[in-house]
Every structure is written in C-alpha cells, then in structure tokens.
Motif scaffolding. Structure first.
Motif, short mmCIF file in Angstrom:
data_model
loop_
_atom_site.label_atom_id
_atom_site.label_comp_id
_atom_site.label_asym_id
_atom_site.label_seq_id
_atom_site.Cartn_x
_atom_site.Cartn_y
_atom_site.Cartn_z
N ALA A 22 0.84 -1.19 0.00
CA ALA A 22 0.00 0.00 0.00
C ALA A 22 0.88 1.25 0.00
N GLU A 23 0.44 2.24 -0.73
CA GLU A 23 1.06 3.58 -0.71
C GLU A 23 2.40 3.70 -1.44
N VAL A 24 2.80 2.67 -2.17
CA VAL A 24 4.08 2.77 -2.89
C VAL A 24 3.95 3.57 -4.19
N GLY A 25 2.69 3.76 -4.65
CA GLY A 25 2.48 4.59 -5.83
C GLY A 25 1.96 3.86 -7.07
N LYS A 26 1.36 2.69 -6.89
CA LYS A 26 0.85 1.92 -8.03
C LYS A 26 -0.17 2.72 -8.83
N SER A 27 -1.18 3.25 -8.13
CA SER A 27 -2.24 3.99 -8.83
C SER A 27 -1.71 5.25 -9.49
N CYS A 28 -0.76 5.90 -8.81
CA CYS A 28 -0.19 7.14 -9.36
C CYS A 28 0.62 6.89 -10.63
N ILE A 29 1.31 5.76 -10.69
CA ILE A 29 2.09 5.42 -11.89
C ILE A 29 1.14 5.23 -13.07
N PHE A 38 -0.64 13.97 -11.76
CA PHE A 38 -0.23 13.41 -10.48
C PHE A 38 -1.07 14.02 -9.36
N VAL A 39 -1.54 13.18 -8.46
CA VAL A 39 -2.32 13.67 -7.33
C VAL A 39 -1.52 13.39 -6.05
N PRO A 40 -1.07 14.45 -5.36
CA PRO A 40 -0.25 14.23 -4.17
C PRO A 40 -1.00 13.61 -2.98
N LYS A 41 -2.30 13.82 -2.95
CA LYS A 41 -3.07 13.30 -1.82
C LYS A 41 -3.24 11.78 -1.97
N TYR A 42 -3.06 11.05 -0.86
CA TYR A 42 -3.18 9.59 -0.93
C TYR A 42 -4.64 9.16 -0.87
N LEU A 43 -5.06 8.48 -1.93
CA LEU A 43 -6.40 7.90 -1.96
C LEU A 43 -6.22 6.41 -2.14
N ALA A 44 -6.33 5.67 -1.06
CA ALA A 44 -6.10 4.23 -1.13
C ALA A 44 -7.07 3.58 -2.12
N THR A 45 -6.55 2.68 -2.91
CA THR A 45 -7.41 1.91 -3.81
C THR A 45 -8.25 0.96 -2.95
N ILE A 46 -9.52 0.93 -3.23
CA ILE A 46 -10.42 0.05 -2.47
C ILE A 46 -10.60 -1.22 -3.30
N ALA A 70 -5.28 -3.07 -4.80
CA ALA A 70 -5.02 -2.45 -3.52
C ALA A 70 -3.88 -3.20 -2.84
N GLY A 71 -2.95 -2.47 -2.26
CA GLY A 71 -1.81 -3.13 -1.61
C GLY A 71 -2.09 -3.54 -0.18
N HIS A 72 -3.09 -2.93 0.42
CA HIS A 72 -3.36 -3.19 1.82
C HIS A 72 -3.79 -4.64 2.05
N ASN A 131 9.98 3.13 -7.38
CA ASN A 131 9.23 4.40 -7.50
C ASN A 131 9.61 5.44 -6.44
N LYS A 132 9.19 6.65 -6.69
CA LYS A 132 9.46 7.83 -5.84
C LYS A 132 10.94 8.20 -5.86
N VAL A 133 11.59 8.05 -7.00
CA VAL A 133 13.01 8.42 -7.09
C VAL A 133 13.21 9.93 -6.97
N ASP A 134 12.10 10.68 -7.02
CA ASP A 134 12.22 12.14 -6.79
C ASP A 134 12.58 12.46 -5.34
N CYS A 135 12.24 11.56 -4.42
CA CYS A 135 12.55 11.81 -3.00
C CYS A 135 13.96 11.32 -2.69
N SER A 161 9.27 7.92 -11.21
CA SER A 161 8.61 8.86 -10.31
C SER A 161 7.28 9.24 -10.93
N ALA A 162 6.21 8.88 -10.24
CA ALA A 162 4.88 9.26 -10.74
C ALA A 162 4.71 10.77 -10.58
N GLN A 163 5.46 11.34 -9.63
CA GLN A 163 5.33 12.78 -9.40
C GLN A 163 5.91 13.59 -10.56
P1 GTP Z 1 -2.81 1.40 -2.49
O1 GTP Z 1 -3.84 1.69 -3.50
O2 GTP Z 1 -3.25 1.68 -1.09
O3 GTP Z 1 -2.24 0.03 -2.62
O4 GTP Z 1 -1.57 2.45 -2.75
P2 GTP Z 1 -0.87 2.78 -4.14
O5 GTP Z 1 0.36 1.93 -4.28
O6 GTP Z 1 -1.81 2.76 -5.27
O7 GTP Z 1 -0.33 4.26 -3.87
P3 GTP Z 1 -0.83 5.62 -4.56
O8 GTP Z 1 -0.55 5.59 -6.01
O9 GTP Z 1 -2.20 5.90 -4.14
O10 GTP Z 1 0.21 6.65 -3.91
C1 GTP Z 1 0.44 6.71 -2.51
C2 GTP Z 1 1.01 8.05 -2.10
O11 GTP Z 1 2.32 8.22 -2.62
C3 GTP Z 1 0.19 9.24 -2.60
O12 GTP Z 1 0.18 10.22 -1.61
C4 GTP Z 1 0.98 9.70 -3.82
O13 GTP Z 1 0.80 11.07 -4.06
C5 GTP Z 1 2.40 9.39 -3.42
N1 GTP Z 1 3.25 9.09 -4.58
C6 GTP Z 1 3.02 8.18 -5.55
N2 GTP Z 1 4.02 8.15 -6.43
C7 GTP Z 1 4.92 9.07 -6.02
C8 GTP Z 1 6.18 9.51 -6.53
O14 GTP Z 1 6.70 9.06 -7.55
N3 GTP Z 1 6.81 10.49 -5.82
C9 GTP Z 1 6.29 11.02 -4.69
N4 GTP Z 1 6.99 11.96 -4.08
N5 GTP Z 1 5.11 10.63 -4.19
C10 GTP Z 1 4.42 9.67 -4.83
#
Ligand code: GTP
Ligand code: MG
Length: 281
Positions: A22-29, A38-46, A70-72, A131-135, A161-163
């Motif tokens: 969960a939260e690694v950025g699957k949906s954002c990619i 890109f949406v910075p706010k986390y919206l967990a996939t249900i 969903a990763g959870h 993912n998140k190589v921007d951080c 980096s999805a961002q």
């Molecule tokens: P689940 O649906 O719960 O399994 O999570 P997920 O893996 O789909 O994660 P999601 O894409 O919702 O992103 C989780 C959080 O990480 C969000 O707040 C995103 O904005 C943030 N995020 C995703 N990708 C990146 C990235 O490449 N860089 C940064 N800085 N933040 C990211």
C-alpha cells in the motif's frame, strides 16, 4: 488493377495487473501514464480499480485492461481472484521504504499461490518500478540492489517517479521514434510474448549473470565485517584470506561479471582483503 490491401492485424487484448505494498504509488504510476497527471493526496485503492487503454506498439494495436490492485492486506480477499490470465505485472516499491522492497518476494508468493500448481509464472512479463526516485533524501534502496533483484529473475527494471513522470513512459513504451534498438519495454515485451504463443521468448529470459554471482553480491552487501565478507573465519591465515579473495575476484571481476552492483562488490572485497592482510602477520 488495385493492389490488394493488407488486412490490418487484429488488436491484441492483454491483461495487466499492479502489485506492491500500500502507498508505494501503483495507482499514481498508472494515472501518470494514462492521464498525464499526479495527485499528491493519498487515496487508497479500495479492492481493485479497473481501466482500459489503447496503445500502439510497433505495428500493433493493443487493448490493455489494467487491474490496479489495492496493496493493503485488508483487500486480499478482493484481489486474489484477479491474478489469473495475466500477461503483465507491474511490481512497485518505494525506494525510500526498504520494507516495500523486501515485500516484493511475498507479492510473488501471493500470486503464485493464487495461480495454483498449474499456474505458470514463467510466461508473464514482470516489470519492477523503483518508484518515488524524486525523494532523493530518503532513498534506502539503491539502484544496483533493485536492479539485481529484478534482473536476476529475468524481470525488467525501471527507476520511476509518478510525481515528475521520470521513467514512466520509458517503462510502458518509448514513443515509437525514440525506441532504441533492443530496448525492451513493458508493452513490447508483452507483444513479443503474445507473438511467441504466450511463452516468454528465450532471449528475454536469458540473464547475463549467474545466480551464484547475484547471491554473492547480495551476501557481500549484507556482510557484517571484512572476515564475513570474504567468507573466512575470524583469525584466518594470510593464505586463507588470499584464497578466498581470489575466488571472489574471479567471480565478480567487473570485466567478467555483468550483474548490477558487481563493481561495488568487487571494490568492497578488495578493501576487505587489504584491511585484513594489514593485521595478519
Ligand atoms: P494502495 O492503492 O493503497 O495500494 O496504494 P498505491 O500503491 O496505489 O499508492 P498511490 O498511487 O495511491 O500513492 C500513494 C502516495 O504516494 C500518494 O500520496 C501519492 O501522491 C504518493 N506518490 C506516488 N508516487 C509518487 C512519486 O513518484 N513520488 C512522490 N513523491 N510521491 C508519490
Ligand atoms: Mg492504489
């Protein structure tokens, strides 16, 4: 007389799933690729999100069915039925969270278990997204460690980096005119797989280094001291140290070993030997 026009090839339908904590950025990619945002706010996939997209790979039109999981752990019951009949898997971890990298093995295990004894993981294209190589400040899994994990299994590896969008198009598909000769992307690997009757072509399965090399590099990275690194007992003689060193040097020499991280491992082994020999009479 009008030349007979070539029939366009039928569109290929493929199924792709995303996997990872969960939260690694699957949906954002996926959102970055499909919607270019890109949406910075986390919206967990249900449970599961489903989407369809059409892409062109070489001369083929492809209809991609994406199941974003969903990763959870809570959603295990929902996602477990979506593993079957998959051609491509996007495996994601967060480079700032070591546990999300360590979890990749358990994601593979979950999929294997759901596919059952007749399921075949060999004929699925896996791409690993670091993912998140921007951080850059919080990075805890470096490129060679991730690449080694992926490539030693015959998986593709991309830093993303999805961002910022870095690596995302490169991972799915280079725009056609940019594609470098021999560069495999997620989609091109899946098309090759389908064209090969659903079997991963031999070329893409061949790994350019051995399991022994990969395991040794991993062992060296996690060794606790120089003795441990060379695989000799504390108090070993000069001869034993030199012998152990030579064996590792032959295995890991950067001219011979193509495994990611071999250069650093080789340097570490050279340093360990120097340090040990200084203190042995
Ligand atoms: P689940 O649906 O719960 O399994 O999570 P997920 O893996 O789909 O994660 P999601 O894409 O919702 O992103 C989780 C959080 O990480 C969000 O707040 C995103 O904005 C943030 N995020 C995703 N990708 C990146 C990235 O490449 N860089 C940064 N800085 N933040 C990211
Ligand atoms: Mg999600």
């Amino acid at each position: 007389m009008e030349a007979k026009r070539k029939e366009p090839r039928k569109a290929l339908r493929i199924k792709v799933i995303s996997m990872g904590n969960a939260e690694v950025g699957k949906s954002c990619i996926i959102k970055r690729y499909c919607e270019k945002r890109f949406v910075p706010k986390y919206l967990a996939t249900i449970g599961i999100d489903y989407g369809v997209t059409k892409v062109q790979v070489r001369d083929r039109e492809i209809k991609v069915n994406i199941f974003d999981m969903a990763g959870h752990p809570f959603f295990y019951e929902v996602r477990n039925e979506f593993y079957k009949d998959t051609q491509g898997v996007i495996l994601v971890y967060d480079v700032g969270l070591k546990e999300s990298f360590d979890a990749l093995d358990s994601w593979l295990a979950e999929m294997k278990q759901e596919l059952g004894p007749h399921g075949n993981m060999e004929n699925i294209v896996f791409v690993v997204c670091a993912n998140k190589v921007d951080c850059t400040k919080h990075r805890s899994v470096d490129e060679s460690e991730g690449r080694l994990w992926a490539e030693s299994r015959g998986f593709l590896y991309f830093e993303t980096s999805a961002q910022t969008g870095e690596g995302i198009n490169e991972m799915f598909q280079f725009s056609q005119y940019e594609v470098a000769e021999g560069t495999e992307t997620f989609y091109s690997a899946i098309v090759d797989l389908c064209d090969n009757g659903g079997k991963r072509p031999m070329a893409s399965m061949s790994v350019s280094f051995t399991k022994e090399q990969a395991d040794t590099i991993r062992r060296i990275r996690s060794s606790k001291d120089s003795w441990d690194m060379l695989g000799v007992k504390p108090g070993a003689t000069r001869d034993e140290v030199n012998k152990a060193y030579r064996k590792l040097a032959v295995l890991l020499h950067p001219d011979k070993c193509m495994a990611p991280g071999s250069e650093d491992a080789f340097k570490a082994v050279v340093n360990a030997r120097t340090a040990l020999l200084k203190n042995i009479k």
